[in-house]
Design a protein around this motif. Structure first.
Motif, PDB file in Angstrom:
ATOM      1  N   TYR A 292      -4.278  -7.871   4.314  1.00  0.00           N
ATOM      2  CA  TYR A 292      -3.165  -7.099   4.855  1.00  0.00           C
ATOM      3  C   TYR A 292      -3.161  -5.708   4.212  1.00  0.00           C
ATOM      4  CZ  TYR A 292      -1.202 -11.467   6.667  1.00  0.00           C
ATOM      5  OH  TYR A 292      -1.007 -12.632   7.355  1.00  0.00           O
ATOM      6  N   PRO A 293      -2.837  -4.647   4.977  1.00  0.00           N
ATOM      7  CA  PRO A 293      -2.633  -3.340   4.345  1.00  0.00           C
ATOM      8  C   PRO A 293      -1.479  -3.425   3.351  1.00  0.00           C
ATOM      9  CG  PRO A 293      -2.761  -3.157   6.744  1.00  0.00           C
ATOM     10  CD  PRO A 293      -2.648  -4.613   6.434  1.00  0.00           C
ATOM     11  N   ALA A 294      -1.600  -2.696   2.256  1.00  0.00           N
ATOM     12  CA  ALA A 294      -0.578  -2.736   1.216  1.00  0.00           C
ATOM     13  C   ALA A 294      -0.332  -1.335   0.687  1.00  0.00           C
ATOM     14  CB  ALA A 294      -0.991  -3.664   0.075  1.00  0.00           C
ATOM     15  N   VAL A 295       0.947  -1.002   0.480  1.00  0.00           N
ATOM     16  CA  VAL A 295       1.346   0.294  -0.070  1.00  0.00           C
ATOM     17  C   VAL A 295       2.395   0.048  -1.137  1.00  0.00           C
ATOM     18  CG1 VAL A 295       2.465   2.502   0.395  1.00  0.00           C
ATOM     19  CG2 VAL A 295       0.817   1.578   2.019  1.00  0.00           C
ATOM     20  N   CYS A 296       2.256   0.742  -2.251  1.00  0.00           N
ATOM     21  CA  CYS A 296       3.208   0.613  -3.364  1.00  0.00           C
ATOM     22  C   CYS A 296       3.643   2.007  -3.800  1.00  0.00           C
ATOM     23  CB  CYS A 296       2.553  -0.141  -4.520  1.00  0.00           C
ATOM     24  SG  CYS A 296       3.665  -0.472  -5.898  1.00  0.00           S
ATOM     25  N   LEU A 297       4.939   2.202  -4.016  1.00  0.00           N
ATOM     26  CA  LEU A 297       5.479   3.454  -4.536  1.00  0.00           C
ATOM     27  C   LEU A 297       5.718   3.293  -6.029  1.00  0.00           C
ATOM     28  CD1 LEU A 297       8.013   4.416  -1.717  1.00  0.00           C
ATOM     29  CD2 LEU A 297       5.584   4.945  -1.922  1.00  0.00           C
ATOM     30  N   LEU A 298       5.245   4.268  -6.791  1.00  0.00           N
ATOM     31  CA  LEU A 298       5.269   4.159  -8.249  1.00  0.00           C
ATOM     32  C   LEU A 298       6.371   5.027  -8.836  1.00  0.00           C
ATOM     33  CD1 LEU A 298       1.429   4.331  -8.929  1.00  0.00           C
ATOM     34  CD2 LEU A 298       2.825   2.359  -8.329  1.00  0.00           C
TER      35      LEU A 298
ATOM     36  N   GLY B 166       2.373  17.088  -4.137  1.00  0.00           N
ATOM     37  CA  GLY B 166       3.750  16.902  -3.752  1.00  0.00           C
ATOM     38  C   GLY B 166       4.556  16.253  -4.850  1.00  0.00           C
ATOM     39  N   GLY B 167       5.857  16.052  -4.555  1.00  0.00           N
ATOM     40  CA  GLY B 167       6.728  15.426  -5.525  1.00  0.00           C
ATOM     41  C   GLY B 167       6.589  13.925  -5.507  1.00  0.00           C
ATOM     42  N   GLY B 168       7.445  13.243  -6.254  1.00  0.00           N
ATOM     43  CA  GLY B 168       7.426  11.796  -6.260  1.00  0.00           C
ATOM     44  C   GLY B 168       6.748  11.236  -7.487  1.00  0.00           C
ATOM     45  N   GLY B 169       6.819   9.930  -7.595  1.00  0.00           N
ATOM     46  CA  GLY B 169       6.281   9.292  -8.775  1.00  0.00           C
ATOM     47  C   GLY B 169       4.817   8.950  -8.688  1.00  0.00           C
ATOM     48  N   GLY B 170       4.322   8.682  -7.505  1.00  0.00           N
ATOM     49  CA  GLY B 170       2.942   8.281  -7.348  1.00  0.00           C
ATOM     50  C   GLY B 170       2.844   7.204  -6.290  1.00  0.00           C
ATOM     51  N   TRP B 171       1.650   6.728  -6.075  1.00  0.00           N
ATOM     52  CA  TRP B 171       1.438   5.784  -4.988  1.00  0.00           C
ATOM     53  C   TRP B 171       0.245   4.891  -5.295  1.00  0.00           C
ATOM     54  CZ3 TRP B 171      -3.489   6.657  -3.433  1.00  0.00           C
ATOM     55  CH2 TRP B 171      -3.995   7.947  -3.597  1.00  0.00           C
ATOM     56  N   ALA B 172       0.175   3.801  -4.565  1.00  0.00           N
ATOM     57  CA  ALA B 172      -0.987   2.912  -4.590  1.00  0.00           C
ATOM     58  C   ALA B 172      -1.200   2.425  -3.163  1.00  0.00           C
ATOM     59  CB  ALA B 172      -0.765   1.727  -5.534  1.00  0.00           C
ATOM     60  N   VAL B 173      -2.423   2.597  -2.669  1.00  0.00           N
ATOM     61  CA  VAL B 173      -2.773   2.216  -1.301  1.00  0.00           C
ATOM     62  C   VAL B 173      -3.943   1.252  -1.380  1.00  0.00           C
ATOM     63  CG1 VAL B 173      -3.658   3.018   0.926  1.00  0.00           C
ATOM     64  CG2 VAL B 173      -1.961   4.373  -0.318  1.00  0.00           C
ATOM     65  N   GLY B 174      -3.884   0.156  -0.639  1.00  0.00           N
ATOM     66  CA  GLY B 174      -4.983  -0.798  -0.678  1.00  0.00           C
ATOM     67  C   GLY B 174      -4.802  -1.934   0.292  1.00  0.00           C
ATOM     68  N   VAL B 175      -5.395  -3.070  -0.051  1.00  0.00           N
ATOM     69  CA  VAL B 175      -5.317  -4.277   0.765  1.00  0.00           C
ATOM     70  C   VAL B 175      -5.031  -5.456  -0.149  1.00  0.00           C
ATOM     71  CG1 VAL B 175      -6.868  -3.422   2.560  1.00  0.00           C
ATOM     72  CG2 VAL B 175      -7.817  -4.651   0.602  1.00  0.00           C
TER      73      VAL B 175
ATOM     74  N   ARG C  75      -3.948  -5.533  -9.847  1.00  0.00           N
ATOM     75  CA  ARG C  75      -3.899  -6.155 -11.179  1.00  0.00           C
ATOM     76  C   ARG C  75      -4.212  -7.648 -11.119  1.00  0.00           C
ATOM     77  NH1 ARG C  75      -2.578  -1.188 -10.778  1.00  0.00           N
ATOM     78  NH2 ARG C  75      -1.919  -0.077 -12.655  1.00  0.00           N
ATOM     79  N   ASN C  76      -4.791  -8.121 -10.036  1.00  0.00           N
ATOM     80  CA  ASN C  76      -5.086  -9.538  -9.854  1.00  0.00           C
ATOM     81  C   ASN C  76      -6.264  -9.670  -8.895  1.00  0.00           C
ATOM     82  OD1 ASN C  76      -3.792  -9.442  -7.066  1.00  0.00           O
ATOM     83  ND2 ASN C  76      -2.046  -8.935  -8.385  1.00  0.00           N
ATOM     84  N   ARG C  77      -6.704 -10.899  -8.680  1.00  0.00           N
ATOM     85  CA  ARG C  77      -7.845 -11.157  -7.799  1.00  0.00           C
ATOM     86  C   ARG C  77      -7.482 -11.088  -6.316  1.00  0.00           C
ATOM     87  NH1 ARG C  77     -12.215 -13.251 -10.425  1.00  0.00           N
ATOM     88  NH2 ARG C  77     -11.900 -14.050 -12.529  1.00  0.00           N
ATOM     89  N   ASN C  78      -6.210 -10.971  -6.012  1.00  0.00           N
ATOM     90  CA  ASN C  78      -5.761 -11.023  -4.624  1.00  0.00           C
ATOM     91  C   ASN C  78      -5.522  -9.659  -4.005  1.00  0.00           C
ATOM     92  OD1 ASN C  78      -5.724 -13.884  -4.686  1.00  0.00           O
ATOM     93  ND2 ASN C  78      -3.727 -13.846  -5.678  1.00  0.00           N
ATOM     94  N   SER C  79      -5.863  -8.562  -4.693  1.00  0.00           N
ATOM     95  CA  SER C  79      -5.564  -7.239  -4.150  1.00  0.00           C
ATOM     96  C   SER C  79      -6.546  -6.205  -4.691  1.00  0.00           C
ATOM     97  CB  SER C  79      -4.119  -6.822  -4.496  1.00  0.00           C
ATOM     98  OG  SER C  79      -3.918  -6.804  -5.902  1.00  0.00           O
ATOM     99  N   TRP C  80      -6.728  -5.148  -3.917  1.00  0.00           N
ATOM    100  CA  TRP C  80      -7.578  -4.007  -4.250  1.00  0.00           C
ATOM    101  C   TRP C  80      -6.782  -2.749  -3.904  1.00  0.00           C
ATOM    102  CZ3 TRP C  80      -8.877  -8.517  -2.154  1.00  0.00           C
ATOM    103  CH2 TRP C  80     -10.008  -9.204  -2.617  1.00  0.00           C
ATOM    104  N   CYS C  81      -6.879  -1.693  -4.707  1.00  0.00           N
ATOM    105  CA  CYS C  81      -6.094  -0.499  -4.393  1.00  0.00           C
ATOM    106  C   CYS C  81      -6.685   0.737  -5.053  1.00  0.00           C
ATOM    107  CB  CYS C  81      -4.633  -0.674  -4.829  1.00  0.00           C
ATOM    108  SG  CYS C  81      -4.345  -0.497  -6.611  1.00  0.00           S
TER     109      CYS C  81
END
Length: 451
Positions: A410-416, A296-305, A323-329
């Motif tokens: 916590y669930p985490a989602v990032c749009l790139l 699909g279109g768009g810039g990209g994504w990151a899914v994790g906790v 990019r740190n000890r407090n998250s995984w994706c």
């Protein structure tokens, strides 16, 4: 429970033995006090101690050398009349009685926990069994449909061969030995004209079998499905959330919000879940097809906790997923010189490329978490292929403690942001005049509706 009972059984003889020793000690102390009182020297010194006074040297000078020696050591003398020993014995007995009560309570709590775990396991096994039975019925119906189609084709061949013969031809058994070189007649020619249809039917069966093989593991994971919604207070100002809280997208009409809210991401286009994930096992899926997933279109994504302490302000590594000890994706970044960027798993600023060429095929990301065991897995929910697993068993000693999940996740989602000029864009930077909004949308799948 058996371990607790064994521990109590092992401890009981020692407790009884210590109590017997204390009783003997108390009896011996009483007899010793009587002997001291009857002794000429010790009885005299004991009398002074009971009166609570130190005799003068004039009073001691006429006594023997033993009394003078005790007088010289008067500051080191103490009177133990046995009452303190009995009190100590009573305290020890009370302490061990408390230990027995604690062991009994621990045994009861352990038995209740085992019963609850047995009930939960039985319920999950029943659900899995019912799911297998439903899929078996689907396979049976598909097989019946194929047999009916083969019988109809056999009847169309002027009675030459019934349905069973048609099935034998499809699976490749062939004609008998005495008919192998027989000149085909008109009815046989008609049957051969339907071979294409048979092949299509077989391809359909293979596709159904492959789909069922992928869906059965998914059905098992969906038993741990957890409802997930986005926390609007954590969303970057350029993000909009649907009314049900499961959808997240970049809105062209969005306007900057309250960047100063302590929970809001102000530079990284990210959002966290509204509630922490359960302490046990949980599973959820994120549809990423509209932001680079599945072609699909768009810039990209990151899914994790992420932990709740993840940094919210700025765009440095402390605020970016993985990019740190407090998250995984798990991250997919679109690049201008590629149609689809590859998948990379991130934690503590260390990235691992996911092999297998999944960049163009992941449309839904499945995330499974076992908080107590420190396990985190990412799946391609379309075929249930394991993309990446974070586990304390496969990490270095330096990182192992950080995979035990010491805080609620916590669930985490990032749009790139799409890469510009063929380079790799930073993860989740805010749109600017030079880099306007791009089309991106993610949604938490409603797994409860598919169970």
């Amino acid at each position: 429970m058996s371990h607790t009972r064994a521990l109590r059984q092992r401890a009981a003889p020692g407790v009884l033995q210590r109590c017997s020793v204390l009783e003997a000690w108390t009896t011996a102390s009483r007899e010793l006090r009587q002997h001291q009182a009857a002794d000429a020297v010790l009885g005299r010194v004991r009398g002074w101690l009971e009166e609570g006074r130190q005799p003068s040297w004039t009073e001691v000078s006429a006594a023997g050398p033993e009394v003078k020696a005790y007088h010289a050591q008067w500051g080191n003398l103490e009177l133990h009349d046995g009452r303190s020993t009995e009190a100590m014995g009573q305290q020890v007995r009370e302490h061990y009685e408390e230990m027995r009560a604690a062991l009994r309570e621990d045994e009861r709590a352990t038995a209740e926990a085992l019963q609850q775990d047995l009930r939960r396991t039985t319920e999950r096994l029943d659900q899995v069994t019912r799911g297998w039975e439903r899929h078996l019925m689907q396979v049976g119906r598909a097989a019946d449909a194929v047999q009916r189609a083969l019988r109809r084709t056999g009847e169309a061949g002027d009675g030459q061969g019934d349905g069973d013969g048609g099935i034998s031809d499809v699976v490749g058994l062939g004609p008998p030995e005495d008919q192998r070189f027989k000149k085909p007649d008109a009815s046989e020619a008609k049957i051969r004209l339907n071979e294409g249809r048979f092949k299509r039917l077989l391809r359909g069966l293979r596709s159904v079998s492959k789909e069922l093989g992928a869906q059965l593991p998914r059905k098992t994971l969906m038993l741990d499905s957890t409802p997930v919604t986005f926390d609007r207070q954590t969303c970057h100002p350029w993000l909009s959330v649907t009314a049900d809280g499961r959808g997240l997208w970049l809105s062209p009409a969005a306007t900057p919000g309250d960047d100063q809210h302590p929970a809001r991401f102000d530079r990284v286009i990210c959002a966290l879940g509204a509630a922490p994930l359960p302490a046990g096992q949980c599973y959820w899926e994120v549809d990423v097809r509209c932001c680079g997933g599945g072609g699909g279109g768009g810039g990209g994504w990151a899914v994790g906790v992420a932990y709740g302490c993840l940094k919210r302000k700025g765009r440095d590594k402390g605020a970016r997923l993985g990019r740190n000890r407090n998250s995984w994706c798990l991250e997919q970044q679109q690049q201008q010189h590629q149609r689809d960027g590859g998948l990379v798993a991130w934690h503590n600023d260390r990235g691992v490329t996911v092999s297998g060429g999944w960049g163009a095929g992941v449309g839904r990301v499945g995330v499974w978490l076992h908080h107590e065991k420190g396990l985190l897995r990412f799946y391609d929910a379309g075929n249930m292929a394991l993309l990446q697993a974070f586990s304390s068993a496969v990490t270095t000693v330096f990182d192992r403690a950080h995979h035990q999940f010491t805080e609620p996740l916590y669930p985490a989602v990032c749009l790139l942001e799409p890469a510009v000029g063929g380079g790799v864009a930073t993860a989740g930077t805010a749109p600017t005049a030079a880099a306007p909004l791009w089309a991106s949308h993610v949604e938490i799948c409603d797994l409860a509706a598919t169970l």
